[in-house]
Design a protein around this motif. Structure first.
Motif, PDB file in Angstrom:
ATOM      1  N   GLY A 238     -17.742 -58.577 -19.558  1.00 23.29           N
ATOM      2  CA  GLY A 238     -17.939 -57.531 -18.572  1.00 23.29           C
ATOM      3  C   GLY A 238     -17.148 -57.746 -17.305  1.00 23.29           C
ATOM      4  N   LEU A 239     -16.340 -58.815 -17.246  1.00 25.51           N
ATOM      5  CA  LEU A 239     -15.455 -59.006 -16.110  1.00 25.51           C
ATOM      6  C   LEU A 239     -14.395 -57.906 -16.104  1.00 25.51           C
ATOM      7  CD1 LEU A 239     -14.966 -62.871 -16.292  1.00 25.51           C
ATOM      8  CD2 LEU A 239     -16.414 -61.613 -14.691  1.00 25.51           C
ATOM      9  N   ALA A 240     -13.960 -57.507 -14.917  1.00 25.99           N
ATOM     10  CA  ALA A 240     -13.039 -56.373 -14.804  1.00 25.99           C
ATOM     11  C   ALA A 240     -11.593 -56.822 -14.932  1.00 25.99           C
ATOM     12  CB  ALA A 240     -13.238 -55.676 -13.464  1.00 25.99           C
ATOM     13  N   PRO A 241     -10.779 -56.083 -15.702  1.00 27.62           N
ATOM     14  CA  PRO A 241      -9.345 -56.364 -15.716  1.00 27.62           C
ATOM     15  C   PRO A 241      -8.695 -55.786 -14.464  1.00 27.62           C
ATOM     16  CG  PRO A 241      -9.800 -54.470 -17.092  1.00 27.62           C
ATOM     17  CD  PRO A 241     -11.139 -54.964 -16.602  1.00 27.62           C
ATOM     18  N   PRO A 242      -7.587 -56.363 -13.995  1.00 29.10           N
ATOM     19  CA  PRO A 242      -6.878 -55.778 -12.857  1.00 29.10           C
ATOM     20  C   PRO A 242      -6.434 -54.350 -13.178  1.00 29.10           C
ATOM     21  CG  PRO A 242      -6.099 -58.004 -13.286  1.00 29.10           C
ATOM     22  CD  PRO A 242      -6.968 -57.623 -14.445  1.00 29.10           C
ATOM     23  N   GLU A 243      -6.433 -53.491 -12.173  1.00 25.32           N
ATOM     24  CA  GLU A 243      -6.130 -52.078 -12.373  1.00 25.32           C
ATOM     25  C   GLU A 243      -4.756 -51.862 -12.990  1.00 25.32           C
ATOM     26  OE1 GLU A 243      -6.933 -47.992 -12.377  1.00 25.32           O
ATOM     27  OE2 GLU A 243      -8.268 -49.703 -12.016  1.00 25.32           O
ATOM     28  N   ASP A 244      -3.761 -52.647 -12.548  1.00 21.99           N
ATOM     29  CA  ASP A 244      -2.413 -52.451 -13.076  1.00 21.99           C
ATOM     30  C   ASP A 244      -1.894 -53.696 -13.779  1.00 21.99           C
ATOM     31  OD1 ASP A 244      -0.141 -50.852 -13.571  1.00 21.99           O
ATOM     32  OD2 ASP A 244       0.926 -51.814 -11.909  1.00 21.99           O
ATOM     33  N   GLY A 245      -2.783 -54.400 -14.440  1.00 22.77           N
ATOM     34  CA  GLY A 245      -2.357 -55.526 -15.254  1.00 22.77           C
ATOM     35  C   GLY A 245      -2.499 -56.866 -14.568  1.00 22.77           C
ATOM     36  N   ARG A 357     -18.636 -54.499 -25.144  1.00 26.07           N
ATOM     37  CA  ARG A 357     -18.339 -53.257 -24.412  1.00 26.07           C
ATOM     38  C   ARG A 357     -16.828 -53.035 -24.435  1.00 26.07           C
ATOM     39  NH1 ARG A 357     -19.530 -57.419 -21.818  1.00 26.07           N
ATOM     40  NH2 ARG A 357     -21.720 -56.927 -21.457  1.00 26.07           N
ATOM     41  N   TRP A 358     -16.409 -51.812 -24.125  1.00 22.10           N
ATOM     42  CA  TRP A 358     -14.974 -51.532 -24.018  1.00 22.10           C
ATOM     43  C   TRP A 358     -14.618 -51.464 -22.550  1.00 22.10           C
ATOM     44  CZ3 TRP A 358     -11.704 -46.593 -24.550  1.00 22.10           C
ATOM     45  CH2 TRP A 358     -10.360 -46.934 -24.799  1.00 22.10           C
ATOM     46  N   ALA A 359     -14.329 -52.606 -21.965  1.00 22.39           N
ATOM     47  CA  ALA A 359     -13.988 -52.691 -20.551  1.00 22.39           C
ATOM     48  C   ALA A 359     -12.487 -52.688 -20.325  1.00 22.39           C
ATOM     49  CB  ALA A 359     -14.591 -53.957 -19.939  1.00 22.39           C
ATOM     50  N   ALA A 360     -11.734 -53.232 -21.282  1.00 21.22           N
ATOM     51  CA  ALA A 360     -10.296 -53.412 -21.108  1.00 21.22           C
ATOM     52  C   ALA A 360      -9.545 -53.069 -22.374  1.00 21.22           C
ATOM     53  CB  ALA A 360      -9.999 -54.856 -20.695  1.00 21.22           C
ATOM     54  N   ASP A 361      -8.283 -52.723 -22.196  1.00 27.31           N
ATOM     55  CA  ASP A 361      -7.402 -52.409 -23.317  1.00 27.31           C
ATOM     56  C   ASP A 361      -6.083 -53.130 -23.094  1.00 27.31           C
ATOM     57  OD1 ASP A 361      -6.703 -51.213 -25.686  1.00 27.31           O
ATOM     58  OD2 ASP A 361      -6.433 -49.200 -24.876  1.00 27.31           O
ATOM     59  N   CYS A 362      -5.338 -53.356 -24.154  1.00 31.05           N
ATOM     60  CA  CYS A 362      -3.999 -53.932 -24.041  1.00 31.05           C
ATOM     61  C   CYS A 362      -3.013 -52.890 -24.558  1.00 31.05           C
ATOM     62  CB  CYS A 362      -3.885 -55.230 -24.838  1.00 31.05           C
ATOM     63  SG  CYS A 362      -2.329 -56.108 -24.534  1.00 31.05           S
ATOM     64  N   CYS A 388      -2.712 -55.733 -20.059  1.00 31.43           N
ATOM     65  CA  CYS A 388      -4.163 -55.556 -19.990  1.00 31.43           C
ATOM     66  C   CYS A 388      -4.515 -54.668 -18.806  1.00 31.43           C
ATOM     67  CB  CYS A 388      -4.833 -56.914 -19.858  1.00 31.43           C
ATOM     68  SG  CYS A 388      -6.622 -56.835 -19.634  1.00 31.43           S
ATOM     69  N   ILE A 389      -5.172 -53.529 -19.076  1.00 37.99           N
ATOM     70  CA  ILE A 389      -5.599 -52.606 -18.025  1.00 37.99           C
ATOM     71  C   ILE A 389      -7.027 -52.145 -18.319  1.00 37.99           C
ATOM     72  CG2 ILE A 389      -3.239 -51.803 -17.585  1.00 37.99           C
ATOM     73  CD1 ILE A 389      -3.952 -49.214 -19.068  1.00 37.99           C
ATOM     74  N   PRO A 390      -7.715 -51.535 -17.353  1.00 32.29           N
ATOM     75  CA  PRO A 390      -9.062 -51.027 -17.627  1.00 32.29           C
ATOM     76  C   PRO A 390      -9.058 -49.992 -18.739  1.00 32.29           C
ATOM     77  CG  PRO A 390      -8.661 -51.114 -15.261  1.00 32.29           C
ATOM     78  CD  PRO A 390      -7.337 -51.381 -15.928  1.00 32.29           C
ATOM     79  N   SER A 391     -10.095 -49.981 -19.543  1.00 39.11           N
ATOM     80  CA  SER A 391     -10.182 -49.032 -20.648  1.00 39.11           C
ATOM     81  C   SER A 391     -10.241 -47.598 -20.142  1.00 39.11           C
ATOM     82  CB  SER A 391     -11.419 -49.336 -21.500  1.00 39.11           C
ATOM     83  OG  SER A 391     -12.596 -49.243 -20.719  1.00 39.11           O
ATOM     84  N   THR A 392     -10.852 -47.395 -18.972  1.00 39.35           N
ATOM     85  CA  THR A 392     -10.927 -46.032 -18.422  1.00 39.35           C
ATOM     86  C   THR A 392      -9.535 -45.500 -18.130  1.00 39.35           C
ATOM     87  OG1 THR A 392     -11.304 -47.071 -16.261  1.00 39.35           O
ATOM     88  CG2 THR A 392     -13.237 -46.253 -17.457  1.00 39.35           C
TER      89      THR A 392
END
Length: 448
Positions: A238-245, A357-362, A388-392
């Motif tokens: 559930g840790l957040a990925p950086p917005e722009d990688g 959960r789907w928090a991040a995508d690559c 790696c960016i946020p899934s949203t």
């Protein structure tokens, strides 16, 4: 703390944990090296696209000759030998199998194998991080509904980070940042399988003699593997990925708590509770003496004067204020540690990390200016690398995941550094239907 004892009990009862290994590459071979040395484990079968390749890899790891003699799974179960087969689905579905280790590295194959295992009541240890990042939360839900375990692979960095995060949270501390180390410079994003050995200081002949796969090593170098693993960590914790990688900040272990703290406290983080990968090199290419290239870390906060005093009394590594502390592991054993996941799934029915959960995508980023009609060559290739960016954000942009960026053709040009979207592609060829269907199902996971 009691997995070894439980394995010994199964050994004494004549009921070893029976394992199917799908994919006999590097990671699978490392596990296979340790499995005969682990009481209570029995590799019932090994499936790969090539039996000669299985045999060659088994010879390389000193596999006992008598262990590979079974003509089928039933014989293997009766005699303690191992069945070698090219039929992965038959091996997975065999009633004697308890745990399936998916180690192919192929995202689409990984999803297919994991689903087949879950539907047949088997626990799944997903070595295939590419598949996990593509649709792991969906598989985790399906496994829970079927009453089986879906697990990350212990020994790989995402599972080890998840363990550190869980340890710190269980102790009542807030996680500020967590992640892994790697060797990184910005120029590496443009690396291709043809240029990769220059960065490693090897010739193509030397790499070939060492059995080194240029695409695999290029994925590690160009940032893709780090992006995939960071996404897996975010989805599990559930840790957040950086917005722009990922920023890949240069950092040694002594710098972790000072660097990876919020900006208002003098660090680089936009917020608390993020995943980040640190580089073992300074931006001018110098190696950091106490680098974490092979390891994992967590930075956490002592939010009271008492906690901070305890940190000081017991020599905890902290920032200059004593408020932010770091814990790390300097290296990982890859497949040599995978038995922990197998035993945990079978004996405790617990995953060693799981994408909940789907928090991040690559997602796929163009390595150079790409032309109309060009075919993308996916992870470790010459056309795209994975960020790696946020899934949203990925969902809103219609981004192409790196796991589905292979063998597809561009309908329009994409400039260097731009994110590739589904709108940039010509219609996909047949074969990706299941992966696309599971990707669509991620939308419901991300809303929960």
């Amino acid at each position: 703390m009691n997995l070894h004892r439980l394995l010994l009990q199964r050994q004494a009862q004549g009921r070893p944990v029976r394992v199917a290994v799908i994919g006999a590459g590097k990671f699978g071979s490392m596990f296979l090296h340790q499995a005969p040395r682990t009481p209570g484990l029995h590799v019932l079968g090994i499936a790969d696209l090539s039996i000669p390749r299985i045999r060659a890899n088994l010879a390389r790891i000193h596999w006992p000759e008598e262990a590979g003699a079974a003509p089928d799974a039933a014989t293997a179960a009766r005699t303690g030998a191992t069945w070698l087969t090219e039929d992965s689905l038959a091996l997975i579905g065999d009633p004697h199998v308890e745990v399936v280790v998916e180690a192919t590295g192929d995202p689409a194959a990984g999803l297919r194998h994991a689903r087949h295992a879950i539907r047949n009541g088997k626990h799944v240890v997903m070595v295939n991080v590419e598949a996990d990042v593509l649709a792991g939360p969906v598989l985790a839900r399906e496994a829970a509904a079927a009453g089986v375990v879906y697990s990350m692979a212990y020994g790989d960095q995402p599972a080890l980070v998840a363990e550190l995060v869980d340890t710190i949270r269980t102790g009542g501390f807030q996680v500020v940042a967590a992640g892994k180390g790697t060797k990184y410079l910005p120029a590496y994003h443009a690396s291709t399988p043809e240029t990769v050995w220059d960065f490693y200081g090897l010739t193509a002949d030397q790499a070939r003699e060492g059995g080194m796969n240029p695409r695999m090593f290029n994925s590690f170098l160009d940032g893709t593997k780090s992006g995939i693993e960071a996404a897996a960590i975010a989805n599990a914790t559930g840790l957040a990925p950086p917005e722009d990688g990922l920023a890949f900040p240069p950092a040694g272990t002594s710098q972790l708590p000072d660097l990876l703290r919020p900006r208002e406290a003098g660090g680089i983080l936009a917020r608390k509770g993020v995943v980040e990968v640190v580089s073992s090199l300074t931006r001018d290419g110098a190696e950091i003496p106490d680098n974490l290239r092979w390891g994992v870390y967590v930075v956490f906060e002592g939010d009271t004067e008492y906690a901070r005093r305890c940190f000081a009394e017991y020599g905890v590594a902290t920032d200059s204020t004593g408020r932010y502390a770091a814990l790390w592991r300097p290296y990982h054993f890859i497949g040599l540690e995978l038995g922990v996941s197998v035993a945990s799934a079978a004996l405790r029915r617990e995953p060693t990390g799981c994408s909940e959960r789907w928090a991040a995508d690559c997602v796929a980023i163009a390595k150079r200016d790409l032309r109309v009609g060009e075919a993308l060559d996916g992870e470790g290739g010459a056309t795209v690398w994975g960020k790696c960016i946020p899934s949203t954000r990925s969902s809103a942009l219609g981004a192409v995941p790196i796991g589905l960026a292979h063998g597809v053709t561009l309908a329009r040009a994409v400039p260097q550094g731009a994110l590739v979207t589904e709108a940039d592609l010509r219609p996909r060829p047949a074969g990706a239907e299941q992966a696309l269907e599971m990707r669509a199902a991620l939308q419901s996971v991300s809303k929960d």
